[in-house]
Scaffold this active site. Structure first.
Site, PDB file in Angstrom:
ATOM      1  CG  HIS A  64      79.296  -2.918  26.931  1.00 13.66           C
ATOM      2  ND1 HIS A  64      78.808  -2.426  25.734  1.00 13.66           N
ATOM      3  CD2 HIS A  64      79.927  -1.867  27.520  1.00 13.66           C
ATOM      4  CE1 HIS A  64      79.130  -1.145  25.617  1.00 13.66           C
ATOM      5  NE2 HIS A  64      79.805  -0.785  26.693  1.00 13.66           N
ATOM      6  CG  HIS A 115      74.172   3.720  23.816  1.00 12.09           C
ATOM      7  ND1 HIS A 115      73.327   4.570  24.462  1.00 12.09           N
ATOM      8  CD2 HIS A 115      74.991   3.235  24.787  1.00 12.09           C
ATOM      9  CE1 HIS A 115      73.622   4.618  25.761  1.00 12.09           C
ATOM     10  NE2 HIS A 115      74.627   3.808  25.974  1.00 12.09           N
TER      11      HIS A 115
END
Length: 764
Positions: A64, A115
């Site tokens: 990420h 998300h």
């Protein structure tokens, strides 16, 4: 300065202790680090890392944060960005968000991020904090956040887990955005089996500032102070970007571990926004970074890495909301609504005064040093001593193997040619009603009605319009349009062309509102990078987007990569969401989506229709089929179409416009008459199959309504510039129907009932 947490001292793994105990086992595998990555950390430091250092490296070297599997391909964006494209950007890839100059001293910043996994675990908070995080990215550039959008993907609409996830996600997006007073002006809701167990919750935010107010994330100036302000740091969110599953990070304190999904407080964020904007206005900030993924680990290492010296952080000064937190937990916590600023010593008192005015907790936690290391102490002992660039920017870079899947040829060979097509008027009528009532094609009002689309009074267009349009400058009417799009079925069939189709659709949607497309952001959602087939999809998608942007002359200003979106071994359909930003000089000239009640206005179909049904809504909804090749892409034609639409808007020649995409002309006609609450009569081309005309998903097409007084001028412009057009109908407000002459007819009430009932029936 006295520590606010003096009673929380625990046994701590210091750098001195780490050097003296090189063979202590550490849970690097549980934290997502490979064996060679752990070995490299030891090589960098010349010893084993402390618990706190291991926490920092594990989160900052995660997929990420470090883009370790995607970086080699993302470089292609830079290789294809021309000097002219670069000149449009004030800030680009690598910053918190991209920034473009839109004229008259205004700059606009926008970005979309994912998300996904948190929103599956805890739908409400996962979605809410996704909105909060992207808003802070925009705020960190010095801009006032103005609006949000939410591209969403879920499993089958009738699946039990979708009934759990979707309402929570929508409520989270609404609850956070509405409380912030930010209108939600765009996005998508798409259902597909591949997203079952792995929904995609992407969030976009757009903000504006004066050009001179641009702020960047860097810690410069020896002696400048580091101030943490906003919410206190808690245990929520630990493991948000790298699963911190090891008990060594809780040291058997007896505390119950909180879930890795962050907990948001939009009212705290609203105050934080206003506080930041006043700090910017008073020129009290040298550099600033929001605390999102990886929390303080990210904020401190990135600020220090982008500065001209080192940094010293006194970690025990960090205000906490949980007892007994360890340094590793404090550094890894992703508690929301926090910012980290670099402030000149002479401005600290004024900075603190502004924070006090807004009742925002602010604490000086360190300073910029003349060294080269990021040093973090905990009650006088050093727990972190690292070169900051090795944490923030020098993580591992992998050239993952990628290969075209062996099944791709068979997939593309399985076209729609053998599927039964409707041939009679009754069959076409039945097909139209089946398509528009399917979850993907039905009205999304059940979702969008939960969002405040018009708060603050500057929203000019919002869902279900082609793109959201927001006013930036009340004195001139200058505004921006944003759209996000991706037909993942097209990307699955051909990642390169499918991604260019996503770019073309988003670009076209912005132009269809009357705005000139100027910049691109992206959220690249894919399966596991360890799968060569997934990496082939990713590499092709990146190249398709970069090459497409180069041809259109619009730069990619930033974006996000989200990997490991899969359930077991089954990856999601590749979903590179493309967001396009457009500029409109005067929002009063925007083009609405629905036709008006002016009788006799002409309906013109711009562009060409071909027999392109592979990957279409018709093929999937009626036959459950996915195969073949996607429609052709002609980006030069898309650019010409956009120029003509913008000219039509500027000169008052177009009264309504709606692009053709999923569902083809049939879907566009239904939405046009229902949004405008006005009937129409349509005449199809005698020389082409009515079914193909109604359901083909050929790119580069827009349906426009043109006043009779402007028809000749508009069509002469199209002809002179080489844009194909065809008169395909007239506005008929008295009929109360959509009549497709010689084929079938629908009453508007029947269409509305069919189009609007689907989602309420599933989720109410």
């Amino acid at each position: 300065m006295a520590s606010p947490n003096a009673d929380t001292v625990t046994s701590t793994d210091t750098t001195e202790h780490a050097a003296a105990t090189p063979d202590v086992p550490q849970p690097y595998l549980e934290l997502g680090l490979a064996e060679d990555e752990y070995a490299r950390i030891r090589e960098i430091l010349g010893r084993r890392p402390t618990d706190a250092e291991l926490a920092m490296y594990s989160v900052m070297w995660s997929e990420h944060c470090s883009y370790k599997s995607s970086k080699v391909h993302l470089r292609y964006f830079g290789e294809t960005t021309t000097p002219e494209m670069q000149s449009k950007m004030l800030a680009g890839i690598g910053e918190n968000a991209g920034v473009v100059d839109i004229g008259d001293g205004w700059a606009v910043t926008f970005k979309v991020e994912s998300h996904n996994h948190p929103s599956y675990v805890e739908p409400y908070q996962g979605a809410a904090t996704g909105v909060g995080g992207i808003v802070r990215d925009i705020l960190a550039m010095g801009a006032r956040p103005l609006a949000v959008a939410d591209p969403l993907r879920f499993g089958p609409a009738d699946a039990p887990d979708t009934r759990r996830v979707l309402p929570g996600v929508v409520a989270g997006v609404a609850g956070y955005g509405n409380c912030l007073g930010l209108p939600n002006i765009g996005g998508e809701v798409v259902f597909d089996e591949s997203y079952a167990g792995n929904p995609l919750v992407n969030a976009l935010c757009v903000g504006a500032m004066r050009v001179e107010d641009l702020h960047l994330a860097h810690a410069s100036g020896t002696g400048n102070k580091i101030i943490l302000f906003g919410a206190r740091t808690g245990l929520d969110g630990i493991g948000g970007v790298s699963v911190l599953a090891s008990d060594s990070f809780s040291e058997n304190t007896g505390r119950k571990k909180l879930p890795s999904v962050q907990v948001g407080d939009p009212f705290t964020e609203k105050v934080l926004i206003e506080c930041c904007l006043e700090l910017f206005a008073q020129k009290l900030v040298v550099g600033i970074q929001d605390l999102g993924g990886a929390g303080l680990s990210c904020a401190t290492s990135e600020l220090a890495a982008a500065g001209d010296g080192g940094m010293h952080i006194v970690l025990d000064r960090v205000p906490l909301r949980a007892e007994g937190m360890t340094p590793a937990e404090i550094l890894s916590s992703e508690s929301q609504e926090r910012m980290c600023a670099v402030v000149a010593p002479s401005d600290v008192d004024a900075f603190m005064a502004v924070c006090a005015k807004w009742d925002v907790t602010a604490t000086e936690i360190g300073e910029v040093t003349d060294g080269e290391h990021l040093v973090i102490t905990w009650h006088g002992e050093t727990v972190v001593d690292v070169p900051p660039r090795t944490v923030a920017h020098q993580g591992p870079v992998y050239e993952r193997p990628y290969a075209r899947p062996s099944t791709q040829d068979a997939l593309q060979a399985d076209t729609t040619a053998s599927l039964k097509r409707p041939s009679t008027g009754d069959e076409i009528r039945e097909t139209v009603l089946k398509v528009i009532s399917s979850p993907n094609q039905a009205s999304k009002e059940w979702v969008t009605s939960q969002y405040d689309r018009y708060v603050r009074g500057n929203t000019v267009l919002a869902q279900p319009a082609n793109s959201g349009v927001i006013r930036i400058d009340e004195s001139t009417g200058r505004g921006v349009a944003v759209s996000t799009d991706c037909n993942s079925k097209f990307v699955y069939l051909d990642p390169y062309l499918g991604t260019q189709l996503a770019l073309a659709e988003s670009y076209r949607n912005v132009a269809t509102s009357g705005a000139t497309p100027v910049a691109v952001t992206n959220c690249l959602n894919f399966g596991a990078p360890t799968d060569p087939g997934v990496m082939w999809q990713f590499e092709r998608a990146v190249h398709g987007l970069a090459d497409g942007c180069a041809e259109l002359g619009v730069p990619v200003t930033g974006g996000n990569v989200s990997f490991f979106n899969q359930t077991g071994d089954t990856a999601i359909l590749p979903t590179p969401v493309v967001g396009v930003l457009g500029v409109i000089d005067d929002v009063r000239r925007r083009i609405p989506t629905g036709i008006g009640a002016e009788a006799g206005e002409s309906l013109l179909l711009l562009g060409e229709t071909h027999d392109e049904l592979d990957g279409s809504a018709w093929a999937h909804i009626v036959h459950g089929h996915l195969g073949g090749v996607p429609p052709k892409v002609d980006l030069a034609r898309e650019k010409l179409l956009a120029e003509i639409l913008v000219a039509g808007s500027r000169d008052g020649m177009v009264s309504a416009a709606h692009d053709l995409s999923d569902g083809g002309l049939a879907q566009t006609l239904v939405e046009t008459v229902l949004i405008g609450q006005c009937g129409a009569r349509v005449v199809l081309d005698d020389e082409q199959d009515p079914f193909v005309q109604l359901f083909s998903e050929s790119a580069g097409r827009v349906l426009v309504a043109v006043p009779r007084t402007e028809e000749l001028r508009f069509t002469e412009m199209c002809t002179a510039r080489g844009l194909p057009w065809r008169k395909t109908g007239v506005v008929d407000p008295e009929s109360g129907a959509l009549e497709i002459q010689g084929v079938t007819s629908f009453g508007l009430d029947e269409l509305r009932e069919t189009w609007e009932r689907t989602l309420p029936a599933l989720f109410d």
